[in-house]
Write an enzyme that holds these catalytic residues in place. Sequence first.
Site, mmCIF file in Angstrom:
data_model
loop_
_atom_site.group_PDB
_atom_site.id
_atom_site.type_symbol
_atom_site.label_atom_id
_atom_site.label_comp_id
_atom_site.label_asym_id
_atom_site.label_seq_id
_atom_site.Cartn_x
_atom_site.Cartn_y
_atom_site.Cartn_z
ATOM 1 N N GLU A 1 0.899 -1.269 0.030
ATOM 2 C CA GLU A 1 -0.208 -0.006 -0.072
ATOM 3 C C GLU A 1 0.728 1.187 -0.077
ATOM 4 O O GLU A 1 2.012 0.980 0.372
ATOM 5 C CB GLU A 1 -0.930 -0.034 1.177
ATOM 6 C CG GLU A 1 -1.852 -1.264 1.277
ATOM 7 C CD GLU A 1 -2.882 -1.196 2.314
ATOM 8 O OE1 GLU A 1 -3.804 -1.880 2.247
ATOM 9 O OE2 GLU A 1 -2.796 -0.341 3.461
ATOM 10 N N GLU B 1 -1.425 -10.048 -6.182
ATOM 11 C CA GLU B 1 -1.549 -10.740 -7.523
ATOM 12 C C GLU B 1 -0.641 -10.309 -8.370
ATOM 13 O O GLU B 1 -0.011 -10.929 -9.010
ATOM 14 C CB GLU B 1 -3.213 -10.753 -7.762
ATOM 15 C CG GLU B 1 -4.078 -11.644 -7.036
ATOM 16 C CD GLU B 1 -4.707 -10.566 -5.833
ATOM 17 O OE1 GLU B 1 -3.869 -9.716 -5.320
ATOM 18 O OE2 GLU B 1 -5.822 -11.022 -5.581
#
Length: 160
Positions: free
Chosen positions: A64, A75
């Site tokens: 993040e 992913e």
Amino acid sequence: MKKKTISFELSVYETLGALNEQDRDLMHMAIEARKDAYAPYSNFMVGAAVLLANGKTVIGSNQENASYPSGLCAERVAVFQAGAKYPGVTIKSIAITAMSKTHLVEKPAAPCGNCRQAISEYEFKQKSPIELLLMAEKGEIIKCQSLADILPLGFNSSYL
């Protein structure tokens, strides 16, 4: 007017132990990758492990950023790393697991729309399906035979 139905079949496993050895090992790698997630804002930690046709495994975790759009999902971290490290090698499967630091996640989380599109690009490019294994902190594991199952009518380079 003509109506069409789009459907797919998925497999549901009650526990990690119910998976075959290869899938179980891949999910364990995703669980380990999840521990390295950097998620100070959402507290939602995701790990991914990509199995390649050459037998290599590449991992990723969500990263993040205070400027939310600048972060990256587990992913895509794993898939892009696989593409950079092993260009042209087919992706066979991806194990994805999610948990929260604030509550128990008991239902497998599927990839977000951006991740579905990115994985779809690889599936289209390699002309073979990419299996998905989805798991929460505990509980059942869902297995899809192809990313196309969860992104029907996908957009790809054939339209360009």
